[in-house]
Design a protein around this motif. Structure first.
Motif, PDB file in Angstrom:
ATOM      1  N   ILE A 231     -24.881  -0.325 -77.305  1.00 16.08           N
ATOM      2  CA  ILE A 231     -24.121   0.577 -76.444  1.00 16.08           C
ATOM      3  C   ILE A 231     -24.211   0.085 -75.003  1.00 16.08           C
ATOM      4  O   ILE A 231     -25.292  -0.229 -74.502  1.00 16.08           O
ATOM      5  CB  ILE A 231     -24.664   2.017 -76.529  1.00 16.08           C
ATOM      6  CG1 ILE A 231     -24.478   2.575 -77.958  1.00 16.08           C
ATOM      7  CG2 ILE A 231     -23.964   2.919 -75.532  1.00 16.08           C
ATOM      8  CD1 ILE A 231     -25.065   3.956 -78.142  1.00 16.08           C
ATOM      9  N   VAL A 232     -23.050   0.000 -74.336  1.00 21.86           N
ATOM     10  CA  VAL A 232     -23.003  -0.342 -72.918  1.00 21.86           C
ATOM     11  C   VAL A 232     -22.230   0.756 -72.204  1.00 21.86           C
ATOM     12  O   VAL A 232     -21.501   1.531 -72.824  1.00 21.86           O
ATOM     13  CB  VAL A 232     -22.334  -1.716 -72.689  1.00 21.86           C
ATOM     14  CG1 VAL A 232     -23.120  -2.816 -73.373  1.00 21.86           C
ATOM     15  CG2 VAL A 232     -20.890  -1.711 -73.186  1.00 21.86           C
ATOM     16  N   SER A 233     -22.372   0.817 -70.904  1.00 18.94           N
ATOM     17  CA  SER A 233     -21.709   1.863 -70.116  1.00 18.94           C
ATOM     18  C   SER A 233     -20.675   1.245 -69.184  1.00 18.94           C
ATOM     19  O   SER A 233     -20.980   0.292 -68.463  1.00 18.94           O
ATOM     20  CB  SER A 233     -22.745   2.647 -69.302  1.00 18.94           C
ATOM     21  OG  SER A 233     -23.683   3.265 -70.167  1.00 18.94           O
ATOM     22  N   THR A 245     -22.606  -1.863 -67.369  1.00 18.75           N
ATOM     23  CA  THR A 245     -24.034  -2.089 -67.189  1.00 18.75           C
ATOM     24  C   THR A 245     -24.707  -2.079 -68.544  1.00 18.75           C
ATOM     25  O   THR A 245     -24.363  -1.277 -69.417  1.00 18.75           O
ATOM     26  CB  THR A 245     -24.664  -1.027 -66.262  1.00 18.75           C
ATOM     27  OG1 THR A 245     -26.066  -1.311 -66.097  1.00 18.75           O
ATOM     28  CG2 THR A 245     -24.515   0.372 -66.833  1.00 18.75           C
ATOM     29  N   SER A 246     -25.617  -2.999 -68.733  1.00 19.94           N
ATOM     30  CA  SER A 246     -26.380  -3.112 -69.973  1.00 19.94           C
ATOM     31  C   SER A 246     -27.806  -3.513 -69.618  1.00 19.94           C
ATOM     32  O   SER A 246     -28.020  -4.553 -68.973  1.00 19.94           O
ATOM     33  CB  SER A 246     -25.751  -4.159 -70.901  1.00 19.94           C
ATOM     34  OG  SER A 246     -26.524  -4.352 -72.061  1.00 19.94           O
ATOM     35  N   ASP A 247     -28.759  -2.680 -69.993  1.00 19.87           N
ATOM     36  CA  ASP A 247     -30.170  -2.941 -69.653  1.00 19.87           C
ATOM     37  C   ASP A 247     -30.340  -3.165 -68.152  1.00 19.87           C
ATOM     38  O   ASP A 247     -31.045  -4.084 -67.709  1.00 19.87           O
ATOM     39  CB  ASP A 247     -30.709  -4.145 -70.431  1.00 19.87           C
ATOM     40  CG  ASP A 247     -30.774  -3.883 -71.923  1.00 19.87           C
ATOM     41  OD1 ASP A 247     -30.927  -2.703 -72.313  1.00 19.87           O
ATOM     42  OD2 ASP A 247     -30.661  -4.841 -72.708  1.00 19.87           O
ATOM     43  N   ASN A 248     -29.635  -2.322 -67.366  1.00 20.41           N
ATOM     44  CA  ASN A 248     -29.720  -2.338 -65.900  1.00 20.41           C
ATOM     45  C   ASN A 248     -29.147  -3.607 -65.265  1.00 20.41           C
ATOM     46  O   ASN A 248     -29.407  -3.878 -64.087  1.00 20.41           O
ATOM     47  CB  ASN A 248     -31.175  -2.149 -65.442  1.00 20.41           C
ATOM     48  CG  ASN A 248     -31.712  -0.781 -65.816  1.00 20.41           C
ATOM     49  OD1 ASN A 248     -31.009   0.222 -65.682  1.00 20.41           O
ATOM     50  ND2 ASN A 248     -32.948  -0.734 -66.312  1.00 20.41           N
ATOM     51  N   VAL A 249     -28.386  -4.381 -66.025  1.00 18.50           N
ATOM     52  CA  VAL A 249     -27.702  -5.552 -65.480  1.00 18.50           C
ATOM     53  C   VAL A 249     -26.205  -5.250 -65.470  1.00 18.50           C
ATOM     54  O   VAL A 249     -25.637  -4.854 -66.488  1.00 18.50           O
ATOM     55  CB  VAL A 249     -27.973  -6.816 -66.317  1.00 18.50           C
ATOM     56  CG1 VAL A 249     -27.225  -8.016 -65.733  1.00 18.50           C
ATOM     57  CG2 VAL A 249     -29.472  -7.106 -66.366  1.00 18.50           C
TER      58      VAL A 249
END
Length: 500
Positions: A231-233, A245-249
């Motif tokens: 899941i990404v946002s 954003t994915s894993d704060n990147v």
């Protein structure tokens, strides 16, 4: 001000003579490490969006012309920049930006002047810049003041010394680079207003990892990879690419690899053979009617190829329409009626060619599938269009209206969205058709409620079934085809009731 950590020693490809497409390494003597636009200029150069006037000079103080701005916006949105004839008498196909200009005109992002000119070498003003960026990035850009306010509130632009936006002042290459880079990548902005509030799944289809890039095209370097099923946002889209954003990147991925529903992680299992159903009784063709096997439904998946259509919430219209069209086509394999698609892959077809297609393939009715969009994001709902202004072009007015009524009814039944009604619209695919023809706007790709259904496989399957049933309703009620009645049982459905 927030800045990306960009090193000049990175691979900064895509330096080209201004407006061309060849690539070389970039190291501009007039854009040093202390230059106010240094990070933004090199960011755009890396993605091939802008370039220097030579291999060593960018000339950031030079004014931007209208054709230069069109080329940079076109590259940002990954439009087809192939040189071509345009609507303007002063932009021939040999103009380096002619392809981008015409694409931006088609998308209503840029326009010409009342005298039929574009004035490509006129310098761009700050007000024009605000309008172009506002339209290109789906900000509220109904006027220069509204567009300027949007850019200021998002931390993309600021006013000038006298407190105004300076809308009549011309804009320099360095400043335009700053505004464009900030519009693309929120990490450059002076205000933190973007929210990553749409959660979607990554699905590369083949199980490989998806590259997370610094910018919205493959010229930008990868800054990470994301496995299928994660899941990404999503915050917003730039053309076909989503800023996520994915894993704060934070970075960009292509929207074609994002979906609302979770990808299946189960292996495909071949089901055991099923005993065939008993042979149904033969279908009796009503007197004076041609057999159902001679009826052809033309299914038109809107947009395609270099024309992506609208985009929003990480999705692209051309992908959704093709997905629904393919699902709809499968329902006709169970009935005597046939279905033919105007496109079966990511191919561009002009509106006029789509309108002429039913005559070419001897089709009987035409259903064009689209998604709607709106810059504000609040517009929502389902609507269906038909054409009625000139019966001399498409004489099937009453038939088209009836078909539109049944299509609208089944769309509402499938998704339950806001009913925006059946409407008349002057569109080439309808106007230039020779059979009963409708255009279905399934919902708004820019609305979170609509995309919550539209973005799922289950939702698109429901819509495909609904559109199939609408064609049966039309033939059963309007054409008085009683032989259609048994076909409803193939999907455990019943007629809708007479609507026309």
């Amino acid at each position: 001000m927030k800045k990306l950590a960009l090193s000049l020693t990175l691979s900064l490809a895509a330096l080209v003579p201004f407006g061309q497409d060849s690539k070389a390494a970039a190291n501009f003597t007039d854009v040093g490490t202390t230059h106010r636009a240094q990070a933004e200029i090199y960011y755009l150069v890396e993605g091939g969006i802008t370039s220097g006037v030579s291999e060593t000079r960018f000339v950031p103080e030079q004014q931007v012309t209208r054709d230069q701005a069109a080329a940079m916006l076109g590259r940002t949105l990954n439009l087809n920049g192939e040189q071509r004839a345009t609507n303007f008498k002063d932009v021939g196909k040999n103009n380096f930006s002619s392809g981008y200009i015409q694409q931006l005109v088609d998308k209503k992002i840029i326009s010409g002047y009342p005298d039929g000119t574009f004035k490509p070498k006129n310098t761009l003003s700050r007000g024009e810049m605000a309008m172009l960026i506002g339209r290109a990035f789906d900000y509220k850009a109904s006027s220069v003041s509204v567009a300027a306010s949007s850019l200021i509130n998002k931390g993309i632009a600021s006013g000038i010394a006298d407190g105004s936006f300076g809308e009549s002042q011309t804009i320099k290459r360095g400043d335009f680079a700053v505004f464009l880079a900030r519009s693309i990548n929120a990490d450059f902005r002076t205000a933190d207003t973007e929210k990553f509030n749409l959660n979607v799944y990554v699905n590369t289809k083949d199980g490989s990892k998806l590259n997370l890039r610094k910018g919205p095209n493959t010229s930008y370097s990868s800054i990470g990879s994301i496995p299928t099923g994660k899941i990404v946002s999503v915050a917003y889209s730039v053309g076909d690419w989503a800023y996520i954003t994915s894993d704060n990147v934070k970075g960009f991925v292509h929207s074609a690899y994002l979906q609302s529903d979770k990808p299946s992680d189960k292996p495909v299992v071949t089901p055991p053979p099923v005993k065939p159903d008993p042979t149904p009784p033969p279908v009796v063709t009503p007197p004076g009617k041609k057999p159902l096997s001679d009826i052809t439904v033309v299914i038109d998946a809107g947009h395609g190829g270099s024309d992506p259509g609208s985009s929003g919430n990480g999705f692209i219209e051309k992908n959704i329409t093709l997905n629904v069209a393919k699902k709809m086509e499968k329902y006709y394999a169970k009935v005597p009626m046939k279905a033919i698609m105007t496109r079966t892959d990511d191919t561009y077809i002009s509106p006029s060619a789509r309108g002429a297609y039913p005559k070419k393939v001897k089709g009987d009715i035409f259903v064009s599938i689209h998604t709607n969009s709106h810059t504000g994001g609040s517009a929502n709902g389902t609507e269906t269009f038909y054409y009625t202004r000139s019966a001399a072009v498409n004489p099937n007015v009453s038939q088209s209206k009836a078909l539109a009524q049944y299509v609208q009814n089944r769309q509402l039944e499938a998704w339950g969205l806001t009913d925006r009604g059946v409407k008349v619209m002057n569109l080439a695919v309808l106007r230039e058709n020779t059979v009963p023809a409708v255009l279905a706007e399934l919902g708004f790709i820019t609305n979170k409620k609509d995309i919550g259904i539209m973005g799922t496989e289950a939702g698109r399957e429901k819509m495909a079934k609904g559109l199939f049933l609408a064609t049966l309703d039309y033939y059963y009620y309007y054409e008085n085809r009683t032989d259609v009645l048994p076909l409803y049982s193939t999907v455990n459905a019943t007629p809708s009731g007479k609507l026309h």
